[in-house]
Design an enzyme around this catalytic site. Structure first.
Site, PDB file in Angstrom:
ATOM      1  N   ASP A   7      63.840 -23.589  19.982  1.00 21.28           N
ATOM      2  CA  ASP A   7      64.824 -22.751  20.651  1.00 21.28           C
ATOM      3  C   ASP A   7      64.063 -21.687  21.450  1.00 21.28           C
ATOM      4  O   ASP A   7      62.880 -21.438  21.195  1.00 21.28           O
ATOM      5  CB  ASP A   7      65.726 -22.107  19.587  1.00 21.28           C
ATOM      6  CG  ASP A   7      66.706 -21.120  20.171  1.00 21.28           C
ATOM      7  OD1 ASP A   7      67.407 -21.484  21.130  1.00 21.28           O
ATOM      8  OD2 ASP A   7      66.761 -19.980  19.672  1.00 21.28           O
ATOM      9  N   ASP A   9      65.650 -18.214  23.044  1.00 18.78           N
ATOM     10  CA  ASP A   9      66.006 -16.805  22.882  1.00 18.78           C
ATOM     11  C   ASP A   9      65.877 -16.337  21.449  1.00 18.78           C
ATOM     12  O   ASP A   9      66.441 -16.928  20.525  1.00 18.78           O
ATOM     13  CB  ASP A   9      67.437 -16.568  23.367  1.00 18.78           C
ATOM     14  CG  ASP A   9      67.564 -16.793  24.866  1.00 18.78           C
ATOM     15  OD1 ASP A   9      66.602 -16.478  25.584  1.00 18.78           O
ATOM     16  OD2 ASP A   9      68.615 -17.289  25.308  1.00 18.78           O
TER      17      ASP A   9
END
Length: 225
Positions: A7, A9
């Site tokens: 991922d 953020d």
């Protein structure tokens, strides 16, 4: 072959690039204060678990209806250099290198757009990207709709499964790193789920499951195990 999915953020990055992007667009006069406030409202509701991810993403995409793709692409390049590339967690780079040395395929799995994802992949030496793409009409302008499934929640599983099937890789041989409860479907889909700086809900769940919980540090200081 094994694939390590990451991922973006608050996982690879210590910031939320969506919030930074709203600030950037407002600063350069691309969006109004009203549009910025609305976008940040949706991001805030999502982070508090009060809104579905698809609502926040679809709301943000509609803002760009009618804009030229090339203009947004060029702004994304400037945005990345100005506001993003200095926020990678030190432990993220170490984890990537560890997987690289092990011969794993490194893949960004994020709800961000392909323009942003391409910059991240180039900077970190990733092998591939799975992300949200925006629909563009024949005149090269955004329609305000996504092109294909949004890359979030269950959508991340859809994107990842397509890649795994194409490469003939079992999800049990793969790992996924994230901070967010919304990524639980993908965490449960792989054999090696890892949470990084998790939100409170994911931290509690990961603790009960016995999943690794990592601190990759902040820019300017080393990560801790």
């Amino acid at each position: 072959m094994s694939i390590a999915f990451f991922d973006l953020d608050r996982t690879l990055l210590s910031k939320n690039s969506g919030t930074l992007w709203v600030q950037f667009e407002l600063r350069h006069g691309i969006i109004s204060w009203m549009q910025a406030a609305r976008a940040l409202y949706w991001i805030g509701r999502y982070q508090l678990g009060m809104a579905r991810v698809e609502d926040a993403l679809l709301e943000s995409i509609t803002v760009y209806a009618g804009m030229r793709e090339e203009d947004v692409h060029q702004r994304t390049l400037s945005f990345y250099e100005e506001m993003v590339r200095d926020w990678y967690r030190p432990g993220a780079r170490e984890a990537l290198e560890s997987h690289r040395q092990a011969g794993d395929k490194l893949v960004l799995l994020s709800s961000t757009t392909n323009y942003m994802a391409q910059e991240v992949a180039a900077d970190l030496g990733l092998d591939d990207i799975l992300c949200t793409r925006l629909e563009v009409d024949a005149q090269g302008r955004y329609t305000g709709r996504p092109n294909g499934p949004l890359c979030y929640g269950e959508g991340k599983v859809v994107h990842a499964q397509r890649m795994l099937e194409r490469l003939g890789v079992s999800p049990s041989d793969c790992s996924f790193y994230t901070d967010s409860w919304s990524d639980l479907p993908m965490l449960e889909a792989v054999g090696k789920p890892v949470v990084v700086h998790p939100d409170p809900r994911l931290r509690r769940f990961a603790s009960r499951r016995g999943w690794p919980i990592l601190d990759w540090g902040e820019p300017g200081r080393r990560a801790a195990a």
